[in-house]
Design an enzyme around this catalytic site. Structure first.
Site, PDB file in Angstrom:
ATOM      1  N   GLY A   1       0.959  -0.952   0.241  1.00  0.00           N
ATOM      2  CA  GLY A   1      -0.010  -0.145   0.272  1.00  0.00           C
ATOM      3  C   GLY A   1       1.128   1.188  -0.176  1.00  0.00           C
ATOM      4  O   GLY A   1       2.136   1.288   0.671  1.00  0.00           O
ATOM      5  N   CYS A   2       0.640   2.731  -0.063  1.00  0.00           N
ATOM      6  CA  CYS A   2       1.042   3.255  -0.015  1.00  0.00           C
ATOM      7  C   CYS A   2       1.397   4.166   0.849  1.00  0.00           C
ATOM      8  O   CYS A   2       2.422   4.289   1.257  1.00  0.00           O
ATOM      9  CB  CYS A   2       0.494   4.888  -0.681  1.00  0.00           C
ATOM     10  SG  CYS A   2      -1.277   4.691  -0.264  1.00  0.00           S
ATOM     11  N   TYR A   3       0.821   4.289   2.134  1.00  0.00           N
ATOM     12  CA  TYR A   3       0.718   4.641   3.514  1.00  0.00           C
ATOM     13  C   TYR A   3       1.856   3.483   3.487  1.00  0.00           C
ATOM     14  O   TYR A   3       3.072   4.366   4.450  1.00  0.00           O
ATOM     15  CB  TYR A   3      -0.194   4.701   4.014  1.00  0.00           C
ATOM     16  CG  TYR A   3      -0.627   6.140   4.040  1.00  0.00           C
ATOM     17  CD1 TYR A   3      -0.868   6.454   4.137  1.00  0.00           C
ATOM     18  CD2 TYR A   3      -2.589   5.453   3.917  1.00  0.00           C
ATOM     19  CE1 TYR A   3      -1.257   8.212   3.732  1.00  0.00           C
ATOM     20  CE2 TYR A   3      -3.733   6.407   3.205  1.00  0.00           C
ATOM     21  CZ  TYR A   3      -2.881   7.878   3.731  1.00  0.00           C
ATOM     22  OH  TYR A   3      -3.889   8.617   3.070  1.00  0.00           O
TER      23      TYR A   3
ATOM     24  N   SER B   1       5.217   4.473   2.343  1.00  0.00           N
ATOM     25  CA  SER B   1       5.875   5.728   3.070  1.00  0.00           C
ATOM     26  C   SER B   1       6.586   5.770   4.716  1.00  0.00           C
ATOM     27  O   SER B   1       7.658   6.310   4.946  1.00  0.00           O
ATOM     28  CB  SER B   1       4.970   7.050   2.508  1.00  0.00           C
ATOM     29  OG  SER B   1       3.776   6.921   4.114  1.00  0.00           O
TER      30      SER B   1
END
Lengths: 345, 345, 345, 345
Positions: free
Chosen positions: B148-150, B153
């Site tokens: 996932g993006c979160y 990051s």
């Protein structure tokens, strides 16, 4: 490899040149200059470029260019290019100038709207770099006056019609809308985020310096003097330009006829895309690309045509078209280095 | 050429896959699917792509893939992939799945936060596609659960510290901020321009489904259970994600020591850029790229470290990392097709 | 009518004072000053105000104020107020200062983070204008140090908990996000539209000058020294500020208990709105208003509380709270002139 | 107190009516309706209004209005008003309708561009609520067809010139630009943040339903048939509308003459502000206000005039003008409740 130099590399047009040329398969960037950031790494000015373009910016000096570069791009404020371009050309360096200094065949017109020209002869022999229209001349040119963003967005849809006597030369009205990057990177209250955001305004109403550039080139295409009414507006977005053009038809014509004429006029020109019936272009469709998308509608009731064109003001309106012109000058396919896939959002 | 298929090509992550893969030198897009736009040309959905990707979208059917593609990217809502991936894999097609369906080694955790898993065994054998951390395993994998993006990051800056016992596992707080494209292209009041523009808010406070994904991977790196407090926010911009991470240091450490540790940990990883002292990353520096830029600061007074990471949520946070994983799986340089030059603005 | 003067009326905080005071039923604006625009009509600087506030801006001189105004608002850069405020007060003019000059009881702390203080004694006797917390003192004050925007957004949600020993004083982390108007109207590359738009970044990480202001006031409330970790971020929007606060609970407490405590603490304070369970505030809900909306969530797994507060940085974070303080000083209802109905969008 | 009802209170125009009327000193909001949010508190739909407008939305029923309200505002989609307005009027309730249903004197024109009209007689007797032009008729009206946003922005600058035979009726071209709130609160791909942000486009080119409304009112003012070319565009901002109008002058006229004519025409009309020479309006100058600012320029070379008008599409373009009309109908000063001080940013 073509060795290039970029003068004024840290303004937005200059940085866009760096972006495109850094990804160009046949180009090596040999030297970049910046008055404000001389001695500073390009990636310290644009941290996005860290690891990709860490070359230091230099002060301009002719010695950095002679025998080191084949082509120079000048992305400097008007007036500066006329003092350096003659020197560069004297050393057989080809030049694509992004300022207005070499856009005019008629130098007195330049002098009326800008300032005294110290290289007027050179200007008269320069080629106006509207790539799709003047490709043949560009191929053999040594000096290109790269078109302004507003002129590019207006001339590309209009020249095919005006050259063909399809619209009345006295009837042209152009209403243009530009993103904020067109104002450059210099700071001013007018580009302060809070002054632009949630704002929309007209400026230099019927009084913009791009008008004589547009009129000179329309007149050449029409083979008669053309005057237009032109009003630019500022849009709260970073990139992009849309120009809506209104003109009376010389004779009733169907939308289809005009669309076919445009398609035929540009049929082998990759960067011009004519929209289908009922479809109108959006600046977001050409963002970061060298495309010019053109839509049209005949307002039958009023015997007028409405043309809508969009470009990315920093690409087709500046750095992209400059590289396209370099490609043509250097015998490359005009698309080389300019074929990045568009962004969905 | 690697032949690829893209399932769910018209959502934002799918369209970003099309963008990247269309420009990938070793890839040919063989088939794209879309439930909503079956039968429609991709460029009618995304007019920016006219002339570049006019292929029609199809309904999914296994026959379009068998013997026609080598790799499939599934950019579908959670739950759909688990029903098609087994079928694709049964035909020796490698899969990079961008949903959550194959991100969890611990299937009951998936089932608690998502739904019943009909291909749990397959999930347990899938490789979590955090490219810089699991490159070795990815190279030999057949099925990638793309992060996932979160999680991307958060994990990239944090894993080097947590794996090295530099921060206290119980002290981690992450405050994340995402652009709107992370919410996808589906329409809802929450993504209406007027509701997002000039707005800023937290959502799913300490309650986001990405938390178990982050905790599973932090726990693996720490070799002990890790729990975090995580709060995401919505930023009025299209692309980009910034995560600010706070943690207590196990032992006093200088900022320099930690920076050197991060640099050393990622010293040969092109897409990770550690910022110099005093420099902090901006989402605009990684927009449209696969980079993850990381900045850090030691808050000595409080014995805490602050890490700030930025990614483009659609690239390193989704499609870009997916292609990076495909590159690794197919024996290519991980950068292939992902090295477009960043935009200055 | 209360006669007021505004020093520095053409900055954003000053102009917001003009907006609010121009609509205040008990106030007459007697004089406004601006160094940059002396001699220019206010509505030539802010054309929105044409016909509504055409008064010319003046250079500051004490003679324009003596016997002409009852209250002065100083919306000047730090350091300037300390030179004019003593003079104004010597003439029995009450002052609300929006700079940091009179916010500190502990003058050496001010001097460490700002500069030498030439009116330190006055600072020690000034009242910190956090209206809801210090209303009693404000009513009898002659000089108000109006709080900074970040401190306001942090102190309002946190003081009720810290004063009640509900959160651990050493555990506080605040992650704040501000619109661009907080940077003022001065031009700089950092506020250029193209540099802020589609951008998001942290700045002054754990190093912002508002930290000592926050810590002094938290320490007073806690009756013990409090230190925090604070990181501000810049959001691409004009107005608004959201602060997310993380702290460990001293003792397990239900979300309901804490919500009730906050509601009870602020039960008669019109400008504080505590959100219901599951609802979190959005800066767009307080835009152009003097409200501070507060949401909360207990992260039980980690025994932490998350507080989210939103204010309009120019209103409750500056001009609005300044007027609220004037209302209190002058014996008016604190809401007078501050009760405009919020915008739906 | 005037008791009012608002039908369709939760759309953007309806919510703007709530905002303005909630702050109106002579009005009490007695009932609000919403099909989508019946039974829900208004402040649950618009949390900004918490504590200010917590009244529940109701389903429409005539019993809620009879003897309970003096005026009803209908902010409903076209077609719905024609079914409820006759019923309301039968009970001596005055109506301001914000849809197109009662804007046309020429009902067949309405029917051509919208649909069959079931209350055509009523439409013929309604008054077109362009407040500055028809104030006298509005004062005695029982039913107002409140103008569209585009017509308002075009008619206010143009009627004084066209009524005075200063511009050629066949030469009018209007290029309009609107913020996104004009599209309403309904969700669609076209208002998705990522599709609008960093975008700019024309739509309904020379084909918008507001054209017949504009032409009917221009023709009435000109006392001869008038046809125009009109192209609207969508701007990535929430509020605001700017219309640029081009027309040929019947006789050469100085800019000053025309400015004086406009100033004289509107000399006692508070909400019309004519810009000085060289100044052009910006939508940000009228945001949240009921002003219409008008700038002009004579393009002497082409004997054309350029008019630029700005309004807030939700205020002067909808709810504000509706309240102005109610004020006139009810014998109040037209400015009552509409004199909030403009925002500096």
């Amino acid at each position: 490899m073509i060795r290039v130099g970029i003068l004024g590399a840290t303004g937005y047009a200059g940085a866009e040149l760096v972006r495109i040329l850094r990804g160009h398969p046949d180009v090596e960037i040999a030297v970049i200059t910046s008055r404000q950031y001389a001695g500073v790494s390009f990636s310290d000015v644009y941290p996005a470029m860290r690891g990709i373009m860490d070359m230091p910016c230099r002060e301009y000096h002719i010695d950095h260019f002679v025998n080191q570069v084949d082509v120079v791009f000048t992305a400097l404020p008007h007036k500066l290019p006329m003092s350096v371009v003659p020197e560069l050309m004297a050393h057989q360096i080809k030049v694509v100038d992004l300022s207005a200094d070499f856009r005019f065949r008629n130098v007195p017109v330049y002098e009326k709207h800008y300032q005294h020209h110290t290289a007027g002869k050179l200007s008269e022999s320069a080629v106006y770099g509207l790539s799709e229209i003047h490709a043949e001349k560009i191929r053999t040119a040594s000096l290109i006056g790269n078109p302004g963003c507003y002129p590019t967005s207006l001339l590309l849809p209009l020249i095919p019609l005006i050259a063909h006597k399809m619209v009345k030369t006295g009837s042209i009205i152009a209403d243009a809308k530009s993103g904020v990057s067109g104002a450059g990177r210099s700071i001013s209250l007018g580009t302060h985020f809070c002054e632009v955001n949630e704002s929309f305004k007209a400026y230099k109403v019927a009084d913009h310096r791009h008008i004589p550039e547009m009129e000179e080139n329309l007149s050449i295409a029409a083979k008669e003097p053309v005057q237009i009414t032109f009003v630019p507006h500022l849009v709260p977005m970073t990139r992009g330009m849309l120009t809506t053009i209104y003109a009376e038809l010389c004779q009733p014509a169907s939308e289809n006829d005009i669309r076919e004429h445009l398609e035929s006029y540009y049929h082998d020109r990759y960067f011009i895309r004519i929209c289908r019936e009922g479809i109108f272009p959006d600046v977001s469709h050409v963002k970061t690309t060298n495309f010019c998308d053109i839509g049209l509608k005949v307002d039958k009731r009023n015997n007028r045509i409405v043309l809508v064109s969009v470009i990315d003001n920093l690409v087709k309106g500046a750095a992209g078209q400059a590289v396209q012109n370099m490609n043509l000058m250097m015998g490359l396919d005009e698309r080389t280095g300019l074929d990045s896939v568009p962004l969905p959002v």
